[in-house]
Design an enzyme around this catalytic site. Structure first.
Site, PDB file in Angstrom:
ATOM      1  CG  HIS A   1      -8.905  -0.317  -4.772  1.00 14.12           C
ATOM      2  ND1 HIS A   1      -9.962   0.472  -4.348  1.00 14.12           N
ATOM      3  CD2 HIS A   1      -7.826   0.056  -4.015  1.00 14.12           C
ATOM      4  CE1 HIS A   1      -9.541   1.269  -3.367  1.00 14.12           C
ATOM      5  NE2 HIS A   1      -8.259   1.047  -3.161  1.00 14.12           N
TER       6      HIS A   1
ATOM      7  CG  ASP B   1      -2.180   0.825   1.002  1.00 13.61           C
ATOM      8  OD1 ASP B   1      -2.279   1.490  -0.046  1.00 13.61           O
ATOM      9  OD2 ASP B   1      -3.057   0.820   1.880  1.00 13.61           O
TER      10      ASP B   1
HETATM   11  C1  HEM Z   1      -9.671  -1.697   3.404  1.00 14.90           C
HETATM   12  C2  HEM Z   1      -9.800  -0.761   2.464  1.00 14.90           C
HETATM   13  C3  HEM Z   1      -8.776  -0.531   1.400  1.00 14.90           C
HETATM   14  C4  HEM Z   1      -7.767  -1.340   0.934  1.00 14.90           C
HETATM   15  C5  HEM Z   1      -7.433  -2.773   1.361  1.00 14.90           C
HETATM   16  C6  HEM Z   1      -7.075  -0.594  -0.088  1.00 14.90           C
HETATM   17  C7  HEM Z   1      -5.962  -1.067  -0.786  1.00 14.90           C
HETATM   18  C8  HEM Z   1      -5.253  -0.339  -1.715  1.00 14.90           C
HETATM   19  C9  HEM Z   1      -4.069  -0.800  -2.395  1.00 14.90           C
HETATM   20  C10 HEM Z   1      -3.409  -2.167  -2.199  1.00 14.90           C
HETATM   21  C11 HEM Z   1      -3.660   0.186  -3.224  1.00 14.90           C
HETATM   22  C12 HEM Z   1      -2.446   0.146  -4.171  1.00 14.90           C
HETATM   23  C13 HEM Z   1      -1.239   0.805  -3.586  1.00 14.90           C
HETATM   24  C14 HEM Z   1      -1.121   2.270  -3.887  1.00 14.90           C
HETATM   25  O1  HEM Z   1      -1.240   2.685  -5.041  1.00 14.90           O
HETATM   26  O2  HEM Z   1      -0.891   3.024  -2.954  1.00 14.90           O
HETATM   27  C15 HEM Z   1      -4.589   1.284  -3.080  1.00 14.90           C
HETATM   28  C16 HEM Z   1      -4.532   2.477  -3.768  1.00 14.90           C
HETATM   29  C17 HEM Z   1      -5.471   3.481  -3.666  1.00 14.90           C
HETATM   30  N1  HEM Z   1      -6.601   3.488  -2.892  1.00 14.90           N
HETATM   31 FE1  HEM Z   1      -7.172   2.026  -1.621  1.00 14.90          FE
HETATM   32  N2  HEM Z   1      -7.670   0.630  -0.241  1.00 14.90           N
HETATM   33  C18 HEM Z   1      -8.717   0.706   0.649  1.00 14.90           C
HETATM   34  C19 HEM Z   1      -9.562   1.774   0.822  1.00 14.90           C
HETATM   35  C20 HEM Z   1      -9.614   2.888   0.023  1.00 14.90           C
HETATM   36  C21 HEM Z   1     -10.608   3.928   0.089  1.00 14.90           C
HETATM   37  C22 HEM Z   1     -11.785   3.985   1.066  1.00 14.90           C
HETATM   38  C23 HEM Z   1     -10.294   4.843  -0.879  1.00 14.90           C
HETATM   39  C24 HEM Z   1     -11.023   6.115  -1.246  1.00 14.90           C
HETATM   40  C25 HEM Z   1     -12.340   6.209  -1.351  1.00 14.90           C
HETATM   41  C26 HEM Z   1      -9.097   4.392  -1.523  1.00 14.90           C
HETATM   42  C27 HEM Z   1      -8.430   5.064  -2.521  1.00 14.90           C
HETATM   43  C28 HEM Z   1      -7.252   4.671  -3.089  1.00 14.90           C
HETATM   44  C29 HEM Z   1      -6.517   5.492  -4.035  1.00 14.90           C
HETATM   45  C30 HEM Z   1      -6.869   6.892  -4.508  1.00 14.90           C
HETATM   46  C31 HEM Z   1      -5.393   4.738  -4.405  1.00 14.90           C
HETATM   47  C32 HEM Z   1      -4.295   5.148  -5.379  1.00 14.90           C
HETATM   48  C33 HEM Z   1      -4.707   4.851  -6.799  1.00 14.90           C
HETATM   49  C34 HEM Z   1      -3.700   5.379  -7.784  1.00 14.90           C
HETATM   50  O3  HEM Z   1      -3.337   6.545  -7.690  1.00 14.90           O
HETATM   51  O4  HEM Z   1      -3.299   4.614  -8.676  1.00 14.90           O
HETATM   52  N3  HEM Z   1      -8.719   3.199  -0.976  1.00 14.90           N
HETATM   53  N4  HEM Z   1      -5.555   0.942  -2.153  1.00 14.90           N
END
Ligand code: HEM
Length: 483
Positions: A335, A187
């Site tokens: 996601h 993450d």
């Molecule tokens: C348990 C809940 C969640 C898990 C397991 C999760 C997991 C992840 C993972 C593994 C990544 C990829 C690593 C990274 O690019 O930093 C990521 C990216 C991201 N997540 Fe989540 N996330 C969760 C909740 C959320 C929520 C609630 C939001 C917003 C509504 C969110 C928004 C984002 C965004 C904006 C990115 C970066 C995407 C990019 O710029 O490519 N995440 N998340």
């Protein structure tokens, strides 16, 4: 293009840089005696709040250590705090200026719950909803005990002026899992760069990027009182949004969401569905997230993981989606493609850069225990994000991207030209009243092919168990609020 000057001494340290942490305690409190609270805050707390200059300096020390130039320092404490709308009412009285409309509504308001398809507050963690939350302290440090010592000293100092409603500590995962959330994915890879703070890594060729692929965003997207993005141009500044009150400058809104992750159930689902689709489980897991466990993005590694690439900040975020017209490399609903669609939506980069957030989450709860085939221990993610408008940023991502099966719009099948419904974000997408979800194209058609597959997701693996919206004032404003 001019460079905005950020007042780092006045900005709390968690938003722009992130407090350095292996452990972070969230202490949610209610103000029981406003006069005494203000006095004790003036005496003991405000002077201890970690500002952005300190977090920047600490990052430099960490960088120097990595390059073999160690500097000895004691353990670092990070202390930040924010207030809910109820908390500001208590400190400022009913005639206070109104801030962001979502902040005024609050996360537990029925309108917010309905807008985000959240589970009803009656299903949230009972302790979290047991009383009014006026504010939160964030205490970050190198280990759990260190944070706990500072927590007891803070509690002792504030005494009966506050009642602690809920407190819980997040921890980075142990050993080789450090940096991974509980499903096992790296993450905290993709964060927006901040103009005026993030240095371009290739200034002569890519002056508008920090690390490769990391767009520099105008600071007004995250902090009040600075120029925000121009919605018509990805790199030019837009206007400075008028401040709701002069003291709001250098402040930011924080969204807190406590998610429980059902890890054994997620693993079992991925294994069973991969077998049904005839692909290997790791590939399906990557199609759901948009990155492999190592962090390598599907856009660059569509069929197999590459640890070197995943760990390389000069490579692991350097991609866009416009070239992947038919979701052959990465599903539209994965996601990361939902949460930051980059250049994919009809409005392109200029549009998506008005919906960015800075994430500062940390996992909580124990590792999956041997024999735990059904979740028996509470574990998950304290999701924290910062922005200048909760409606336009966090709520927009959750409701208009992740929860919306039609997003991203306008896509067509390569063979028939039929319109595509991408489906829900399989990680955080929520259907109304907990209804089932689906995602288009879990099995890749890469580099070509037209096999039509669908992932039906009857259960949720990420469950919201508490949420709150906070205003994180500047250090100057904190002083005024408690005067
Ligand atoms: C348990 C809940 C969640 C898990 C397991 C999760 C997991 C992840 C993972 C593994 C990544 C990829 C690593 C990274 O690019 O930093 C990521 C990216 C991201 N997540 Fe989540 N996330 C969760 C909740 C959320 C929520 C609630 C939001 C917003 C509504 C969110 C928004 C984002 C965004 C904006 C990115 C970066 C995407 C990019 O710029 O490519 N995440 N998340």
């Amino acid at each position: 293009m001019y460079t905005p000057q950020l007042e780092l001494d006045d900005i709390q340290g968690d938003m722009l840089v992130g407090m350095q942490k292996n452990a972070e305690l969230f202490l949610f409190f209610k103000i029981t005696d406003a006069r005494r609270f203000k006095m004790l805050m003036r005496q003991y707390v405000v002077g201890q709040v970690t500002n952005a200059r300190t977090t920047v300096e600490r990052e430099r020390i960490i960088e120097a250590r990595k390059q073999g130039r160690p500097r000895s320092t004691g353990p670092w404490l990070g202390l930040n705090l924010g207030f809910t709308c109820e908390g500001l009412k208590h400190l400022l009285g009913a005639r206070r200026p109104k801030l962001d409309p979502a902040f005024e509504r609050g996360a537990a308001d029925p309108a917010t719950v309905a807008r985000l398809n959240d589970p009803p507050t009656g299903e949230w963690l009972h302790d979290f909803t047991s009383d009014r939350i006026d504010g939160v302290f964030l205490l970050a440090g190198p280990e759990r005990d260190f944070v706990a010592i500072h927590e007891s000293s803070l509690r002792r100092r504030l005494g009966a002026a506050v009642k602690v409603v809920y407190a819980e500590t997040g921890m980075v995962r142990p050993g080789r899992e450090k940096g991974h959330e509980h499903f096992g994915f790296t993450d905290n890879i993709s964060q927006p760069g901040i103009r005026g703070l993030t240095r371009p890594s290739r200034p002569s060729t890519e002056p508008d990027q920090g690390l490769p692929g990391q767009a520099l965003v105008w600071p007004g997207e995250f902090l009040l009182g600075y120029p925000a993005q121009n919605p018509k141009h990805p790199d030019r500044p837009g206007p400075v949004v008028p401040l709701p009150a002069s003291w709001a400058k250098n402040g930011s809104y924080m969204v807190f969401r406590r998610f429980e992750q059902r890890v054994p159930e997620f693993r079992r689902f991925v294994t069973a569905q991969a077998a049904r689709l005839g692909i290997y489980p790791e590939l399906l897991a990557a199609r759901v997230v948009g990155r492999w466990r190592s962090g390598a993005p599907l856009e660059l590694m569509p069929l197999e993981d590459n640890r070197w690439l995943g760990a390389n900040p000069m490579r692991n975020n350097d991609f866009s989606y416009a070239g992947d017209l038919f979701q052959r490399a990465c599903p539209y609903a994965a996601h990361i493609r939902k949460a930051n669609p980059r250049d994919d939506p009809p409005g392109g980069m200029a549009e998506t850069r008005t919906h960015r957030i800075i994430r500062r989450s940390i996992p909580f709860g124990p590792e999956v225990q041997p024999g735990e085939t059904v979740t028996r221990h509470r574990r998950g993610l304290f999701f924290v994000c910062y922005q200048a408008s909760i409606e336009r940023q966090f709520e927009f991502i959750q409701s208009r991207y992740s929860n919306s099966p039609d997003f991203v719009t306008g896509k067509k099948r390569p063979d028939t030209g039929a319109p595509v419904t991408p489906g829900f974000d399989p990680i955080i997408g929520q259907n109304r009243e907990g209804g089932g979800r689906f995602m288009d194209e879990p099995a890749p058609n890469y580099p070509y092919g037209n096999r039509r597959t669908m992932l039906e997701i009857p259960e949720e693996f990420v469950v919201l168990t508490g949420a709150a919206y906070f205003f994180m004032p500047s250090i100057k404003a904190l002083r005024n609020l408690v005067n």
